[in-house]
Design an enzyme around this catalytic site. Structure first.
Site, short mmCIF file in Angstrom:
data_model
loop_
_atom_site.label_atom_id
_atom_site.label_comp_id
_atom_site.label_asym_id
_atom_site.label_seq_id
_atom_site.Cartn_x
_atom_site.Cartn_y
_atom_site.Cartn_z
N HIS A 289 5.00 7.82 1.77
CA HIS A 289 3.91 7.39 2.66
C HIS A 289 3.71 8.35 3.83
O HIS A 289 2.66 8.32 4.46
CB HIS A 289 4.10 5.92 3.10
CG HIS A 289 5.17 5.66 4.10
ND1 HIS A 289 6.46 5.30 3.77
CD2 HIS A 289 5.14 5.68 5.44
CE1 HIS A 289 7.16 5.11 4.87
NE2 HIS A 289 6.38 5.33 5.90
N SER B 113 10.42 7.01 9.56
CA SER B 113 10.14 7.13 8.12
C SER B 113 10.51 8.51 7.61
O SER B 113 10.09 9.52 8.19
CB SER B 113 8.65 6.94 7.86
OG SER B 113 8.37 5.60 7.69
N ASP C 187 10.06 5.86 -2.43
CA ASP C 187 9.23 6.34 -1.32
C ASP C 187 9.67 7.74 -0.84
O ASP C 187 10.25 7.88 0.23
CB ASP C 187 9.28 5.32 -0.18
CG ASP C 187 8.11 5.47 0.77
OD1 ASP C 187 7.48 6.54 0.78
OD2 ASP C 187 7.82 4.50 1.51
N1 ARG Z 1 6.11 -0.21 6.10
C1 ARG Z 1 6.38 1.17 5.92
C2 ARG Z 1 6.49 1.85 7.25
O1 ARG Z 1 5.98 1.51 8.25
C3 ARG Z 1 5.30 1.91 5.20
C4 ARG Z 1 5.19 1.59 3.79
C5 ARG Z 1 3.97 2.23 3.19
N2 ARG Z 1 3.56 1.43 2.06
C6 ARG Z 1 2.47 0.66 2.05
N3 ARG Z 1 2.31 -0.15 1.04
N4 ARG Z 1 1.57 0.68 3.00
O2 ARG Z 1 7.02 2.86 7.35
#
Ligand code: ARG
Length: 722
Positions: free
Chosen positions: A88, A656, A223
């Site tokens: 992401h 992330s 991811d």
């Molecule tokens: N919740 C994750 C974060 O803030 C991002 C995941 C991205 N995936 C998604 N389905 N939007 O880092």
């Protein structure tokens, strides 16, 4: 978790407005990590503090990078500048390189040679060179300065400090504020701007589970994505050039295939963006009651309009999906945060802490009235809080507004700097990048609809006596008595008459742009009136800026008091996009509903969620095939491939892609998310429930190796089998 970056672009040319812990909780400053060392050792850390942070020889900090100014973190994993981060985090770069004919977002991609690697204009990484404590110099400069002038003065002294530290060495520097103005540290960075996309799994793996599984455990997402840092032949940073070569880092992380078990030491090294752990109960109440509901409602409008368009064709889906994912991510975040702030009674918990604090402060005149002062301050601001949130999430949300503002202020800066060739080149490049990113995600139908619906919501949701005059005028002129219709008509008018909204007209104008030609452009006139600084002054007078100044003053006092109250114990400052270390353990948990969540998931679990043809739970044939044939290579554990695992480390947006490192300093995973039961974590860390969700490095390598045949890349890594 990646940081909200929607507003970052906006800040280029114009400046708008101006806890006590044990391990696991806490985002620690690497330079001071020695203070935590005994505790880390007890928990299973086997290296020394100097292995983590050292300015005289290579240390783990030299293998960590921030991406694009801190929206995500990455780690160097080879001697040729290869970087791992989350899927992401790479999403925008991956989708920008995808077309219906060569759709790498959906199909995945691994470069077979350096020549295959794809430049990503605008993306950069920063290495941390060193941290200096500059508290004394800053506080001396701020001594006696009024609250209202503090921001300006801080900016000025920071500029001097940075200039002294970066003279002639080509580095960048930033002075960051800690504990709301009780400490200041200088961060020196080396920035690399030639970054290339090297690989990514198909998004059915990289985003498996989509928005349904987002922010939730158990998870089955691969991811990750892969980039490479390039420099010139001398190993120095250089803008993109075909002559650049892969960068040889000071340090890169070895990888361990040993895997994890409950209780193992795990540490996360990266760039957490923002936490609000010292927020008072009054702030919590304002978030749950006034501001977060506005954010969720307005994001809903954007998401629905984009989704309708994305369903029309692959081409449109590829254009809009990165923007969609970014907005959807924090849409669900704010739903979860509000739910958990309530479920975990964070307001009540903070009230108790504040009552305790007030007892302690009773005989200390500087602090005795703090909580009362907070209470009064928030009560005075409450009627405007939703409206203030509307500025960023509503008025600035239509794509054209930010682009128009940046183009307009950019051209103004250009005309002021005509004689400065370096500035001209730099500003021209920035405007070009902003325009390209706007055009890349442009969709007339969705963009018009979003503008009209957001404005109609403004008209109905913001109290009439707070409406800006120019918005009333629009309704009177374009659709008296029918605001929804009025804003639709006004949108048509803007689109037809502005040189900057429609991509073809924008491109034509930018061939030979003239700042003077923009004075009467209706989109410029409109966008400038929603420029937050101008808008807030016109509509609220000094109410917003007074609130912000006074809150900053109280926050500084409150955190000063807490540092005093807890002297002798370890305290960590709120996240502020500077490098931090968080350490703890791999750890399971049991929810309030008594549901037990184990530490890891595996490929069997991925297959159990598989739904052919579904937009969130589909899988690539290569994966299904390898699963059927038990083609697990060297990555198997108990007859399957491990996929994700959880730790109790303390992370937030910006982390992330951060490396998850074991007690021996080896990479065991990439952090990518938090869990639903602790979505209130940025405001209050809940030790029982808060977990970090990580992709197991063995799943990453399995995808690259067995599914992606990326032997060339696997060959670069330093893989430790046990
Ligand atoms: N919740 C994750 C974060 O803030 C991002 C995941 C991205 N995936 C998604 N389905 N939007 O880092």
């Amino acid at each position: 978790m990646n940081k909200i970056k929607t507003l970052a672009l906006l800040l280029l040319f114009t400046c708008f407005f101006t806890t006590l812990a044990m391990a696991d909780e806490g985002m620690w400053i690497p330079m001071l990590i020695g203070k935590n060392y005994d505790q880390m050792k007890k928990q299973g850390f086997k290296l020394t503090p100097e292995d983590l942070y050292n300015i005289n020889k290579a240390s783990i900090k030299d293998a960590i990078v921030s991406l694009g100014g801190g929206f995500c973190t990455g780690e160097v994993v080879s001697n040729h500048g290869l970087v791992f981060t989350n899927h992401h985090c790479g999403y925008e770069a991956i989708s920008a390189n995808s077309t219906p004919q060569n759709d790498i977002l959906d199909s995945g991609f691994y470069a077979k040679s350096y020549a295959d690697e794809k430049p990503v204009p605008g993306l950069y990484v920063q290495f941390l060179v060193r941290i200096d404590d500059v508290t004394q110099r800053v506080t001396d400069a701020l001594n006696g300065v009024s609250d209202a002038d503090r921001g300006m003065k801080l900016q000025a002294i920071s500029k001097d400090i940075v200039a002294d530290a970066t003279k002639g060495n080509g580095y960048d520097g930033v002075v960051n504020t800690f504990f709301s103005g009780n400490q200041y540290f200088l961060f020196i960075y080396q920035k690399f701007t030639d970054i290339r996309l090297v690989g990514a799994p198909p998004q059915s793996v990289g985003k498996f589970g989509g928005d349904t599984d987002n922010w939730e455990w158990p998870r089955h997402t691969g991811d990750f994505s892969i980039f490479r840092i390039y420099g010139n032949k001398d190993g120095q940073p250089a803008d993109y050039s075909a002559d650049n070569v892969p960068y040889t880092p000071k340090k890169f992380l070895p990888i361990s295939l040993k895997g994890v078990k409950n209780g193992d030491f795990a540490m996360i090294y990266g760039y957490p963006g923002r936490t609000d752990r010292f927020l008072t109960s009054y702030g919590v109440k304002m978030a749950t009651e006034e501001t977060s509901p506005v954010i969720v409602k307005l994001r809903d409008i954007r998401l629905k309009a984009w989704k309708e368009e994305m369903n029309k064709s692959v081409d449109i889906r590829l254009k809009l999906s990165s923007k969609y994912a970014e907005i959807a991510n924090y849409w669900k975040y704010f739903i979860g945060q509000t739910e958990q702030l309530k479920a975990l009674n964070i307001y009540e918990q903070k009230q108790r802490e504040e009552a305790d604090f007030t007892k302690w402060a009773a005989d200390k005149p500087a602090y005795a009235n703090l909580m009362d002062d907070y209470k009064k301050l928030y009560a005075g601001y409450a009627p405007y809080a939703a409206h203030r949130t509307f500025i960023n999430e509503g008025l600035l949300a239509p794509g054209f507004v930010i682009n128009v503002l940046n183009t307009y202020y950019g051209l103004r800066a250009l005309s002021n700097q005509k004689d400065n060739a370096a500035a001209v080149a730099d500003i021209t490049k920035q405007i070009k990048q902003i325009n390209e990113s706007y055009i890349g995600a442009y969709n007339e139908i969705a963009d018009k609809k979003i503008f009209a619906q957001l404005m109609a919501t403004y008209y109905t949701d913001i109290p009439q006596d707070q409406h800006a005059d120019f918005i009333e005028t629009i309704v009177k002129k374009y659709g008296p008595g029918n605001p929804a219709e009025a804003f639709k008509q006004f949108a048509d008018y803007l689109w037809a008459n502005s040189k900057l909204i429609d991509p073809e007209k924008l491109k034509a104008f930018m061939q030979n742009p003239s700042f003077d030609d923009l004075a009467n452009d209706p989109a410029v006139i409109y966008s400038v009136s929603v420029n937050p600084r101008i808008y807030a002054k016109n509509v609220f007078g000094s109410k917003i800026s007074d609130f912000e100044t006074q809150k900053a003053h109280l926050d500084r006092l409150y955190e000063q008091a807490l540092l005093e109250k807890n002297a002798g114990t370890l305290m960590y400052p709120d996240a502020n996009s500077t490098m931090r270390i968080s350490y703890g353990n791999v750890q399971d948990y049991t929810s309030k509903e008594n549901k037990h969540f184990p530490i890891k998931t595996d490929l069997d679990g991925v297959m159990a969620k598989y739904k052919a043809g579904d937009s969130e739970f589909d899988l690539p044939p290569s994966l299904i095939n390898a699963y059927k044939h038990k083609n697990f290579g060297q990555y198997a554990e108990n007859g399957t491939v491990p996929v994700d695992f959880i730790t109790n480390d303390d992370i937030t947006g910006g982390n992330s892609g951060s490396p998850v490192i074991n007690g021996d300093g080896e990479l065991i995973g990439l952090a990518f998310d938090g869990n639903w039961e602790a979505m209130s974590g940025d405001i209050a860390f809940d030790k029982k429930y808060k977990r970090t969700i990580c992709v197991d490095i063995r799943y990453v390598l399995w995808c690259m190796d067995i599914l992606g045949h990326a032997n060339n890349l696997i060959g670069e890594l330093d893989v430790h089998k046990n």
